[in-house]
Design an enzyme around this catalytic site. Structure first.
Site, PDB file in Angstrom:
ATOM      1  N   HIS A 132      -5.982  -0.326   5.313  1.00 47.50           N
ATOM      2  CA  HIS A 132      -5.599   1.026   4.879  1.00 47.50           C
ATOM      3  C   HIS A 132      -6.817   1.902   5.121  1.00 47.50           C
ATOM      4  O   HIS A 132      -7.786   1.838   4.368  1.00 47.50           O
ATOM      5  CB  HIS A 132      -5.238   0.983   3.391  1.00 47.50           C
ATOM      6  CG  HIS A 132      -4.825   2.298   2.811  1.00 47.50           C
ATOM      7  ND1 HIS A 132      -3.945   2.386   1.773  1.00 47.50           N
ATOM      8  CD2 HIS A 132      -5.180   3.572   3.097  1.00 47.50           C
ATOM      9  CE1 HIS A 132      -3.771   3.653   1.431  1.00 47.50           C
ATOM     10  NE2 HIS A 132      -4.523   4.390   2.236  1.00 47.50           N
ATOM     11  N   THR A 134       0.843  -1.187   0.000  1.00 51.18           N
ATOM     12  CA  THR A 134       0.000   0.000   0.000  1.00 51.18           C
ATOM     13  C   THR A 134       0.882   1.242   0.000  1.00 51.18           C
ATOM     14  O   THR A 134       2.053   1.181   0.355  1.00 51.18           O
ATOM     15  CB  THR A 134      -0.967   0.006   1.206  1.00 51.18           C
ATOM     16  OG1 THR A 134      -2.006   0.949   0.967  1.00 51.18           O
ATOM     17  CG2 THR A 134      -0.263   0.314   2.512  1.00 51.18           C
ATOM     18  N   CYS A 193      -3.201   8.697   5.525  1.00 49.29           N
ATOM     19  CA  CYS A 193      -3.874   7.449   5.885  1.00 49.29           C
ATOM     20  C   CYS A 193      -2.945   6.591   6.731  1.00 49.29           C
ATOM     21  O   CYS A 193      -1.738   6.829   6.784  1.00 49.29           O
ATOM     22  CB  CYS A 193      -4.262   6.668   4.639  1.00 49.29           C
ATOM     23  SG  CYS A 193      -5.509   7.474   3.615  1.00 49.29           S
TER      24      CYS A 193
END
Length: 169
Positions: A48, A26, A31
């Site tokens: 995520h 990711t 985030c």
């Protein structure tokens, strides 16, 4: 031998187990991604999430921290993991636009507090700063690797806009 790569996008999670190996990958700014691993069951997972909480509109969306964490933990347990054996790593939570509210810090704080409240061992945390990062989790070992990204360039067509939905910049 190259392990297959599985992209974990915003508002998603993925759990991997079994004899094969894969890489969960990711890219994070503000985030946060929590990587969990059970070393006995050899089950790994990554989420995520975009925001720590979302109020009534959050529903069961994995875009919000508490939902993302519960979905990930439940997914691991379905594959044989035990909550008491989980080992966690937390990444992300950067301040990507100075001067705006610090969503990243709130996300990181939520993740660490959630793990503490659930008595899940936090093995490593790398949060904050002002740069994006790419995180790769190897499913067979639970080892994560973090690479900082100095410049994020988005390519491809813009995402489709839902009817009646307007983004304000």
């Amino acid at each position: 031998m190259n392990a297959p790569r599985i992209q974990v996008v915003q508002g998603a999670f993925h759990v991997a187990s079994g004899p094969g190996d894969c890489l969960l990958v990711t890219v994070l700014g503000s985030c946060v991604s929590v990587c969990l691993f059970d070393p006995v069951a050899r089950v790994a997972g990554m989420n995520h999430f975009l925001l720590a909480s979302g109020g009534a509109e959050a529903g069961d969306s994995a875009r919000y921290g508490v939902n993302a964490m519960e979905l990930l933990i439940n997914g691991l347990q379905k594959r044989g993991a035990e909550r008491a054996r989980l080992r966690a790593e937390v990444y992300g939570g950067a301040t990507m636009v100075p001067g705006l509210c610090n969503v990243g810090a709130a996300n990181a704080r939520f993740a660490v507090e959630f793990l503490r409240n659930e008595t899940i061992y936090l093995r490593h945390a790398s949060t904050g700063g002002h740069r994006a990062r790419r995180v790769t989790l190897r499913s067979s070992t639970g080892l994560a690797r973090e690479e900082f990204i100095d410049r994020v360039v988005l390519t491809g067509p813009p995402p489709p806009v839902e009817a009646g939905h307007v983004d304000l910049f």
